[in-house]
Design a protein around this motif. Structure first.
Motif, PDB file in Angstrom:
ATOM      1  N   ALA A 162       9.547   4.976  -5.887  1.00 43.48           N
ATOM      2  CA  ALA A 162       8.115   4.893  -6.062  1.00 43.48           C
ATOM      3  C   ALA A 162       7.124   6.432  -6.062  1.00 43.48           C
ATOM      4  CB  ALA A 162       6.746   4.125  -5.319  1.00 43.48           C
ATOM      5  N   GLU A 163       7.143   6.674  -5.173  1.00 41.54           N
ATOM      6  CA  GLU A 163       6.997   8.084  -4.693  1.00 41.54           C
ATOM      7  C   GLU A 163       7.843   9.189  -5.964  1.00 41.54           C
ATOM      8  OE1 GLU A 163       4.446   8.855  -3.700  1.00 41.54           O
ATOM      9  OE2 GLU A 163       3.891   7.001  -2.538  1.00 41.54           O
ATOM     10  N   PHE A 164       8.266   9.246  -6.001  1.00 45.38           N
ATOM     11  CA  PHE A 164       9.687   9.935  -6.902  1.00 45.38           C
ATOM     12  C   PHE A 164       8.631   9.846  -8.582  1.00 45.38           C
ATOM     13  CE2 PHE A 164      12.184  10.971 -10.502  1.00 45.38           C
ATOM     14  CZ  PHE A 164      12.576  12.385  -9.870  1.00 45.38           C
ATOM     15  N   LEU A 182      -3.463  12.121 -10.656  1.00 45.74           N
ATOM     16  CA  LEU A 182      -2.141  11.913 -11.265  1.00 45.74           C
ATOM     17  C   LEU A 182      -1.605  10.902 -10.705  1.00 45.74           C
ATOM     18  CD1 LEU A 182      -1.713  15.269 -13.880  1.00 45.74           C
ATOM     19  CD2 LEU A 182      -3.259  12.956 -14.441  1.00 45.74           C
ATOM     20  N   HIS A 183      -0.929  11.700  -9.705  1.00 42.52           N
ATOM     21  CA  HIS A 183      -0.313  10.468  -8.681  1.00 42.52           C
ATOM     22  C   HIS A 183      -0.671   9.629  -8.872  1.00 42.52           C
ATOM     23  CE1 HIS A 183       2.769  11.634  -5.268  1.00 42.52           C
ATOM     24  NE2 HIS A 183       1.947  10.396  -5.361  1.00 42.52           N
ATOM     25  N   GLU A 184      -2.537   9.131  -7.961  1.00 38.29           N
ATOM     26  CA  GLU A 184      -2.509   7.725  -8.242  1.00 38.29           C
ATOM     27  C   GLU A 184      -2.237   6.753  -8.700  1.00 38.29           C
ATOM     28  OE1 GLU A 184      -2.375   7.295  -4.673  1.00 38.29           O
ATOM     29  OE2 GLU A 184      -2.170   9.054  -3.510  1.00 38.29           O
ATOM     30  N   THR A 186       0.734  -1.124   0.049  1.00 39.80           N
ATOM     31  CA  THR A 186      -0.285  -0.388  -0.179  1.00 39.80           C
ATOM     32  C   THR A 186       0.909   1.208   0.018  1.00 39.80           C
ATOM     33  OG1 THR A 186      -1.605  -1.502   0.906  1.00 39.80           O
ATOM     34  CG2 THR A 186      -1.795   1.376   1.352  1.00 39.80           C
ATOM     35  N   VAL A 187       0.470   2.104  -1.119  1.00 36.31           N
ATOM     36  CA  VAL A 187       1.333   3.519  -1.178  1.00 36.31           C
ATOM     37  C   VAL A 187      -0.054   4.545   0.104  1.00 36.31           C
ATOM     38  CG1 VAL A 187       2.833   5.559  -1.922  1.00 36.31           C
ATOM     39  CG2 VAL A 187       2.419   2.798  -3.307  1.00 36.31           C
ATOM     40  N   VAL A 188       0.694   5.567   1.133  1.00 38.53           N
ATOM     41  CA  VAL A 188      -0.183   6.233   1.386  1.00 38.53           C
ATOM     42  C   VAL A 188       0.417   7.445   1.006  1.00 38.53           C
ATOM     43  CG1 VAL A 188      -1.084   6.922   4.027  1.00 38.53           C
ATOM     44  CG2 VAL A 188      -0.742   4.294   3.260  1.00 38.53           C
ATOM     45  N   ASP A 189       0.086   8.651   1.119  1.00 35.19           N
ATOM     46  CA  ASP A 189       0.033   9.643   0.383  1.00 35.19           C
ATOM     47  C   ASP A 189      -0.323  11.155   1.462  1.00 35.19           C
ATOM     48  OD1 ASP A 189       1.915   9.111  -1.678  1.00 35.19           O
ATOM     49  OD2 ASP A 189      -0.085   8.357  -2.614  1.00 35.19           O
ATOM     50  N   GLY A 190      -0.028  11.837   2.057  1.00 29.77           N
ATOM     51  CA  GLY A 190       0.589  12.831   2.568  1.00 29.77           C
ATOM     52  C   GLY A 190       0.089  12.697   4.023  1.00 29.77           C
ATOM     53  N   ALA A 196      -1.040   7.073 -11.192  1.00 29.71           N
ATOM     54  CA  ALA A 196       0.602   6.992 -11.636  1.00 29.71           C
ATOM     55  C   ALA A 196       1.099   5.321 -10.783  1.00 29.71           C
ATOM     56  CB  ALA A 196       1.230   7.899 -11.981  1.00 29.71           C
ATOM     57  N   HIS A 197       0.191   5.377  -9.544  1.00 27.01           N
ATOM     58  CA  HIS A 197       1.194   4.729  -8.604  1.00 27.01           C
ATOM     59  C   HIS A 197       0.277   2.735  -9.295  1.00 27.01           C
ATOM     60  CE1 HIS A 197       3.127   6.364  -5.649  1.00 27.01           C
ATOM     61  NE2 HIS A 197       1.491   7.061  -5.178  1.00 27.01           N
ATOM     62  N   LYS A 198      -0.740   2.992 -10.109  1.00 26.29           N
ATOM     63  CA  LYS A 198      -1.039   2.030 -10.756  1.00 26.29           C
ATOM     64  C   LYS A 198      -0.369   1.688 -11.813  1.00 26.29           C
ATOM     65  CE  LYS A 198      -4.446   1.005  -8.117  1.00 26.29           C
ATOM     66  NZ  LYS A 198      -4.922  -0.894  -7.589  1.00 26.29           N
TER      67      LYS A 198
HETATM   68 ZN   LIG Z   1       2.104   8.543  -3.443  1.00 24.08          ZN
END
Ligand SMILES: [Zn+2]
Length: 255
Positions: A208-210, A150-152, A110-114, A154-156
């Motif tokens: 991944a965040e980059f 776009l961010h989320e 899981t990628v959690v942002d923020g 892109a993770h996919k």
């Molecule tokens: Zn992210």
């Protein structure tokens, strides 16, 4: 402008007015691109499960604006919507999600942002979670360089090869090596505080965040990225098979 030849039975009658008003990128697309986008938007709206969280009401505008931004990402990819086969549902919260406890950390994959204020989330094999206020802001104001949709999504795309490592599937070993060389160098610059003014420092968290942060800037502030970080722009252009900086210039010339 841009009347479509086909009626869109599934989308709201005013879907095109919605994207014209709410999604700044729309102005830069030519008629062919808009036609493709219409198919992609319709596909996303009809094939994904859309859920509202916390008593939020899903409107045509919410679905259309989020779908339009997600569609933009895959506009040049051969896979098209198949690139999102892993996205079962899109869960929309009214605004930034606040979590008091992050001690347990996210689930594996899981990628959690923020941090404590969560703008969005993308899980491997799971849903994409989006805060509507951030999504709307990003769609209207690309000049800020932030776009949670776009961010989320892109993770996919990153997860398509079953690894959350900042390297999406690339055509061959050379392209993959060049991607890794360019992105690793830029990530290290960002970590050292020398990444320039375009990329959010959050992108230094991990590869991944980059990739997700670089994707936001590639589409939102393309001319600046091309000018300041031509190699990074180039690998992103090769992957997405889109040239958003050229699109902006063409639009300026035609207007
Ligand atoms: Zn992210």
């Amino acid at each position: 402008m841009g009347l479509f030849r086909r009626r869109r039975a599934v989308l709201a009658d005013d879907w095109e007015a919605i994207v014209e008003r709410a999604v700044a990128h729309w102005a830069h697309l030519d008629d062919d691109e808009r036609d493709q986008m219409a198919d992609l938007i319709e596909g996303l709206v009809t094939t994904k499960r859309w859920e509202a969280a916390q008593g939020f009401e899903l409107t045509d505008e919410v679905r259309t604006v989020i779908a339009a931004q997600a569609a933009l990402l895959v506009l040049g990819l051969d896979a098209g919507l198949d690139a999102y086969h892993d996205v079962g549902s899109v869960i929309v919260h009214p605004s930034t999600m606040r979590f008091r406890e992050l001690a347990e950390g996210p689930a594996a994959g899981t990628v959690v942002d923020g941090d404590v204020d969560l703008l969005g989330q993308a899980s491997y094999g799971g849903p994409v979670v989006i805060a509507w206020d951030a999504a709307r802001r990003g769609a209207r104001h690309p000049e800020h360089g932030h776009d949670v949709v776009l961010h989320e999504f892109a993770h996919k795309l990153d997860m398509l090869d079953h690894l959350v490592d900042g390297t999406p599937p690339l055509p061959d070993a050379d392209a993959r090596q060049r991607w890794i060389d360019v992105c690793t160098r830029e990530l290290e610059l960002l970590r050292a505080g020398e990444g320039g003014h375009l990329l959010d420092p959050y992108g230094a968290t991990n590869p991944a965040e980059f990739f997700a942060v670089a994707t936001e800037v590639f589409f939102s502030r393309p001319e600046e990225l091309e000018r300041h970080k031509p190699e990074l722009y180039d690998v992103l252009r090769a992957f997405y098979r889109q040239d958003p900086a050229e699109r902006v210039r063409r639009h300026r010339f035609e207007r």
